[in-house]
Design a protein around this motif. Structure first.
Motif, PDB file in Angstrom:
ATOM      1  N   PRO A 122      -6.193  -2.310   8.826  1.00 53.24           N
ATOM      2  CA  PRO A 122      -6.382  -2.277   7.749  1.00 53.24           C
ATOM      3  C   PRO A 122      -4.905  -1.283   6.660  1.00 53.24           C
ATOM      4  CG  PRO A 122      -8.041  -1.421   7.951  1.00 53.24           C
ATOM      5  CD  PRO A 122      -7.726  -1.341   9.625  1.00 53.24           C
ATOM      6  N   CYS A 123      -4.700  -0.442   7.145  1.00 59.96           N
ATOM      7  CA  CYS A 123      -3.568   0.492   6.386  1.00 59.96           C
ATOM      8  C   CYS A 123      -2.400   0.169   7.262  1.00 59.96           C
ATOM      9  CB  CYS A 123      -3.972   2.366   7.194  1.00 59.96           C
ATOM     10  SG  CYS A 123      -5.567   2.065   5.921  1.00 59.96           S
ATOM     11  N   TYR A 124      -1.996  -0.524   8.287  1.00 56.83           N
ATOM     12  CA  TYR A 124      -0.889  -0.656   9.148  1.00 56.83           C
ATOM     13  C   TYR A 124      -0.088  -2.155   8.844  1.00 56.83           C
ATOM     14  CZ  TYR A 124      -1.063   3.715  11.147  1.00 56.83           C
ATOM     15  OH  TYR A 124      -1.662   5.092  11.104  1.00 56.83           O
ATOM     16  N   ARG A 130      -2.765   2.119  -0.763  1.00 58.16           N
ATOM     17  CA  ARG A 130      -3.728   1.523  -1.780  1.00 58.16           C
ATOM     18  C   ARG A 130      -3.308   3.544  -2.629  1.00 58.16           C
ATOM     19  NH1 ARG A 130      -3.763  -2.959   0.054  1.00 58.16           N
ATOM     20  NH2 ARG A 130      -3.731  -4.286  -1.275  1.00 58.16           N
ATOM     21  N   GLN A 131      -3.373   4.137  -1.596  1.00 56.64           N
ATOM     22  CA  GLN A 131      -3.316   5.917  -1.491  1.00 56.64           C
ATOM     23  C   GLN A 131      -4.825   5.939  -2.016  1.00 56.64           C
ATOM     24  OE1 GLN A 131      -0.208   5.620  -4.626  1.00 56.64           O
ATOM     25  NE2 GLN A 131       0.696   7.840  -4.070  1.00 56.64           N
ATOM     26  N   CYS A 132      -5.686   5.379  -1.194  1.00 58.56           N
ATOM     27  CA  CYS A 132      -7.254   5.512  -1.643  1.00 58.56           C
ATOM     28  C   CYS A 132      -7.925   6.790  -1.734  1.00 58.56           C
ATOM     29  CB  CYS A 132      -8.410   4.599   0.067  1.00 58.56           C
ATOM     30  SG  CYS A 132      -7.600   2.794  -0.394  1.00 58.56           S
ATOM     31  N   MET A 175       8.737  -1.477   6.479  1.00 57.16           N
ATOM     32  CA  MET A 175       8.166   0.175   5.451  1.00 57.16           C
ATOM     33  C   MET A 175       6.552  -0.368   4.812  1.00 57.16           C
ATOM     34  SD  MET A 175      10.506   1.672   4.637  1.00 57.16           S
ATOM     35  CE  MET A 175       9.135   1.895   2.962  1.00 57.16           C
ATOM     36  N   MET A 176       5.467   0.273   5.286  1.00 62.47           N
ATOM     37  CA  MET A 176       4.444  -0.174   4.560  1.00 62.47           C
ATOM     38  C   MET A 176       3.924  -0.201   3.272  1.00 62.47           C
ATOM     39  SD  MET A 176       1.017   1.864   6.165  1.00 62.47           S
ATOM     40  CE  MET A 176       0.205   1.677   4.423  1.00 62.47           C
ATOM     41  N   ARG A 177       4.348  -0.976   2.356  1.00 60.94           N
ATOM     42  CA  ARG A 177       4.223  -1.369   0.736  1.00 60.94           C
ATOM     43  C   ARG A 177       2.853  -1.979   0.738  1.00 60.94           C
ATOM     44  NH1 ARG A 177       9.108  -3.003  -0.793  1.00 60.94           N
ATOM     45  NH2 ARG A 177      10.598  -3.542   1.055  1.00 60.94           N
ATOM     46  N   CYS A 230       2.120   6.733  15.256  1.00 63.86           N
ATOM     47  CA  CYS A 230       2.260   7.217  13.913  1.00 63.86           C
ATOM     48  C   CYS A 230       3.508   6.780  12.928  1.00 63.86           C
ATOM     49  CB  CYS A 230       3.859   9.063  14.850  1.00 63.86           C
ATOM     50  SG  CYS A 230       2.451  10.185  15.181  1.00 63.86           S
ATOM     51  N   LYS A 231       2.133   7.359  11.913  1.00 61.45           N
ATOM     52  CA  LYS A 231       3.195   6.766  10.891  1.00 61.45           C
ATOM     53  C   LYS A 231       3.149   7.904   9.963  1.00 61.45           C
ATOM     54  CE  LYS A 231       0.129   6.037   7.158  1.00 61.45           C
ATOM     55  NZ  LYS A 231      -1.037   5.151   6.508  1.00 61.45           N
ATOM     56  N   VAL A 232       4.482   7.334   9.363  1.00 56.19           N
ATOM     57  CA  VAL A 232       5.002   8.851   8.034  1.00 56.19           C
ATOM     58  C   VAL A 232       4.655   8.942   6.136  1.00 56.19           C
ATOM     59  CG1 VAL A 232       7.071  10.124   7.566  1.00 56.19           C
ATOM     60  CG2 VAL A 232       6.472   9.373   9.342  1.00 56.19           C
ATOM     61  N   ALA A 284      -3.932  -7.892   7.473  1.00 57.72           N
ATOM     62  CA  ALA A 284      -5.447  -7.180   8.252  1.00 57.72           C
ATOM     63  C   ALA A 284      -5.723  -6.338   7.004  1.00 57.72           C
ATOM     64  CB  ALA A 284      -4.981  -6.337   9.113  1.00 57.72           C
ATOM     65  N   HIS A 285      -5.622  -5.777   6.315  1.00 67.66           N
ATOM     66  CA  HIS A 285      -6.177  -5.489   5.021  1.00 67.66           C
ATOM     67  C   HIS A 285      -6.601  -6.537   3.974  1.00 67.66           C
ATOM     68  CE1 HIS A 285      -6.250  -1.522   2.359  1.00 67.66           C
ATOM     69  NE2 HIS A 285      -5.007  -1.445   2.757  1.00 67.66           N
ATOM     70  N   HIS A 286      -6.236  -7.448   4.389  1.00 62.62           N
ATOM     71  CA  HIS A 286      -7.181  -8.988   3.898  1.00 62.62           C
ATOM     72  C   HIS A 286      -9.218  -9.119   4.411  1.00 62.62           C
ATOM     73  CE1 HIS A 286      -4.422 -10.730   0.839  1.00 62.62           C
ATOM     74  NE2 HIS A 286      -4.192 -10.038   1.689  1.00 62.62           N
TER      75      HIS A 286
HETATM   76  S1  SF4 Z   1      -4.504   5.140   1.557  1.00 66.55           S
HETATM   77 FE1  SF4 Z   1      -5.653   3.496   2.096  1.00 66.55          FE
HETATM   78  S2  SF4 Z   1      -3.932   2.206   2.241  1.00 66.55           S
HETATM   79 FE2  SF4 Z   1      -3.180   3.383   2.514  1.00 66.55          FE
HETATM   80  S3  SF4 Z   1      -3.193   4.503   4.581  1.00 66.55           S
HETATM   81 FE3  SF4 Z   1      -5.121   5.101   3.885  1.00 66.55          FE
HETATM   82  S4  SF4 Z   1      -6.867   3.816   3.915  1.00 66.55           S
HETATM   83 FE4  SF4 Z   1      -4.721   2.848   3.950  1.00 66.55          FE
END
Ligand code: SF4
Ligand code: SF4
Ligand code: SF4
Lengths: 518, 74
Positions: free
Chosen positions: A61-63, A314-316, A309-311, A238-240, A67-69
């Motif tokens: 879901p984060c990539y 949600r800064q969970c 880009m990852m848009r 790796c994600k930045v 998939a986040h849905h």
């Molecule tokens: S903060 Fe939330 S949306 Fe961002 S990467 Fe982590 S789980 Fe995914």
């Protein structure tokens, strides 16, 4: 793990472009990847993506926004200590920027955390990803972090493990990360120039010494980039993450984007600085502002030619549990979990996930049909539309219940997911007392339309007054298909002179980490 | 000359605990405390007192001046 597939991706510029393009197509039609042109392939499946990478990202879901849905992630807070200080972080409180809860969130032992993960995975079959992100830095707490991974790796090997780190200790732990089959690592890289770094990081603690200023930032950037290289060499994705701080690193992030791409990062997530005086951070107190929605989008757009880009991030919060914007962590408090009998049922989970795959394929097919209709049209008009959704790729949320809206950019190339806007009233970043409708309008003020499952007469009128068209005729239909159909009708009206196309203004970004208003 | 932790400022982040070369720091009642009998100010181990260097809250790990030797003779 097939190291060569990923190695190709990191070693060869042309390849990265193709891979990014392929990933982009899963995220939403019309995303422009490295090849620089919009493309709308029939991407229900793997596409051009190397099997290794596709297998890793498709349910994450984060990539992938898509998939986040359908899939959920959870974070456990087992790592309280940190080894650097950031000006956007006040460790007494939950950090809004880096998904890090402060002392107010519960801390778990590795054993408690592992039990929580199994409990959640048994209750929520969509839960496929476990992340450790804080509250401090997971690699400043290596024993706790890796003990948690070990326990889960041994009991529930189908759960993907990921890790977010500031990168300072990363080079020392790459072997252990590989050992537990951690398949995604997120590194927060806000700069590659120590001059700029000195404005973001007052100090770091490294090898028994506190370093400050230029020297601190120099060590940090060297270690971050070295760690990134070591991971991609081993085939670990790796994600930045970068926090966009207007006036400090906003321009510079284009350089950061190039640097991390050339070292094999497969995704770059630029997040807005969240800064309010009451958060008590250095930036919050000295009045450093965060970017507006348009500023953020412009920066993301200018980096997108370079890489995916990852848009949708949600800064969970670091202990969030659930799907999309939802947070079900209240159902899984330590007390409740310790009292639970947990039986991990891999078969039920598998059956559920197979059903989800069917849904996803149906959704893509619906979008393709609608796109074919749009194919004859050509126009430079691009509009943004907000969507109220609870997941599954459907317009299935009431306007008044939505905690966030997904934003799609509509053009003749299709519907492209470009971000989400929060409208929940959790954090009083100055909006607390306001009427919630006003807050919503402000958050989606750059949109031409808002798609909802249902909406009352009153908000409907106010939205129209604000110039945002409320659309409820596509209730419970697929988002992308509906948005494209609406856009097609919109273009027809513009062409026939029935409506005049006007640009919309900017929108505000909600302050505060995502949690449900309790 | 041992150090102490000002409990009201401690965030219980635990960063100091593993850094102490003398294992003088432990959790007690929600915050962290230093055992004055074990603390050596890190002399002979490191140039800086480790708890001070790693603590995210300034002036939280400080010299404990309430000890008898710091009191002015009566
Ligand atoms: S903060 Fe939330 S949306 Fe961002 S990467 Fe982590 S789980 Fe995914
Ligand atoms: S000063 Fe050194 S010895 Fe004393 S408590 Fe702090 S880390 Fe331990
Ligand atoms: S490092 Fe500082 S804030 Fe953290 S536990 Fe130790 S004394 Fe408390």
């Amino acid at each position: 793990m097939d190291v060569s597939a990923q190695h190709d991706a990191s070693g060869n510029g042309g390849n990265v472009g193709e891979i990014m393009q392929a990933i982009a197509e899963h995220k939403g039609c019309g995303t422009t990847g490295g090849s620089g042109k919009a493309s709308c392939g029939s991407q229900a499946g793997q596409g051009d993506l190397p099997t290794e990478i596709w297998e890793k990202v498709k349910n994450h879901p984060c990539y992938s926004e898509e998939a986040h849905h359908h899939y959920a992630r959870m974070h456990v807070a087992v790592a309280p200590a940190c080894n650097i200080q950031c000006n956007y972080c006040n460790r007494k409180y939950d950090c809004a920027n880096e998904s890090r809860p402060g002392v107010v969130s519960e801390k778990l032992t590795p054993e408690q955390a592992a039990k929580k993960v199994l409990a959640v995975a048994s209750t929520i079959p969509q839960m496929t990803v476990l992340g450790i992100a804080g509250p401090g830095d997971p690699l400043a707490n290596p024993e706790k972090t890796f003990k948690t991974f070990e326990l889960i790796y041994n009991t529930a090997p189908d759960i993907k493990l990921c890790l977010s780190t500031n990168g300072l200790m990363l080079p020392d732990h790459v072997d252990t990360i590989a050992k537990y089959n951690v398949d995604h690592v997120t590194i927060t890289i806000n700069m590659i120039d120590p001059e700029i770094g000195a404005k973001i990081y007052p100090w770091i603690f490294y090898k028994h010494k506190r370093y400050t200023g230029y020297e601190a930032a120099k060590i940090l950037t060297d270690r971050q980039l070295q760690g990134l290289e070591m991971l991609t060499e081993r085939g670990i994705l790796c994600k930045v993450n970068s926090v966009m701080i207007p006036g400090i690193n906003d321009q510079h992030l284009v350089e950061v984007n190039k640097a991390v791409k050339s070292r094999g990062a497969f995704l770059h997530n630029i997040m807005p600085l969240i800064s309010a005086p009451e958060h008590g951070t250095v930036f919050g107190l000295n009045g450093q502002r965060g970017p507006s929605a348009q500023e953020l989008k412009a920066l993301q757009d200018s980096c997108e030619g370079e890489m995916n880009m990852m848009r949708h991030c949600r800064q969970c919060r670091a202990d969030a549990v659930g799907l999309l914007g939802e947070d079900r962590s209240a159902e899984f408090t330590t007390e409740k979990i310790m009292a639970m009998e947990v039986k991990y049922d891999a078969d039920t989970r598998k059956a559920y996930q197979e059903k989800v795959e069917e849904e996803r394929i149906a959704k893509v097919a619906a979008k393709q049909e609608e796109l074919a209709e749009l194919a004859g049209n050509s126009s430079d008009i691009k509009v943004l539309a907000a969507v109220a959704t609870k997941g599954s790729g459907l317009i299935n949320e009431h306007f008044g219940h939505a905690k966030e809206f997904q934003v799609y950019e509509l053009s003749t190339a299709g519907a492209k997911f470009v971000g989400h806007r929060r409208v929940d009233l959790y954090c009083q970043g100055g909006y607390g007392e306001e009427d919630s409708l006003e807050t919503i309008i402000r958050a989606i003020n750059d949109c031409h339309a808002v798609f909802v499952a249902k909406i009352g007469g009153c908000p409907k009128g106010d939205l129209i007054k604000a110039g945002i068209e409320p659309v409820d005729q596509y209730a419970h239909e697929f988002i992308e298909k509906s948005a494209i159909a609406w856009f097609k009708a919109y273009l027809d009206k513009v062409n026939s002179g029935e409506v005049e196309h006007v640009e919309r203004g900017d929108a505000a970004i909600r302050q505060g980490a995502l949690i449900s208003a309790a | 000359m041992p150090f102490k932790i000002i409990a009201s400022q401690c965030t219980s982040c635990s960063a100091c605990e593993p850094e102490c070369p003398n294992v003088a720091i432990r959790e007690k009642g929600g915050t962290f405390v230093i055992d004055p009998k074990k603390c050596t100010e890190c002399l002979g181990h490191f140039d800086e007192p480790q708890c001070v260097a790693v603590c995210p809250v300034d002036n939280t790990c400080v010299i404990d001046t309430s000890l008898p030797r710091y009191q002015a003779p009566a």
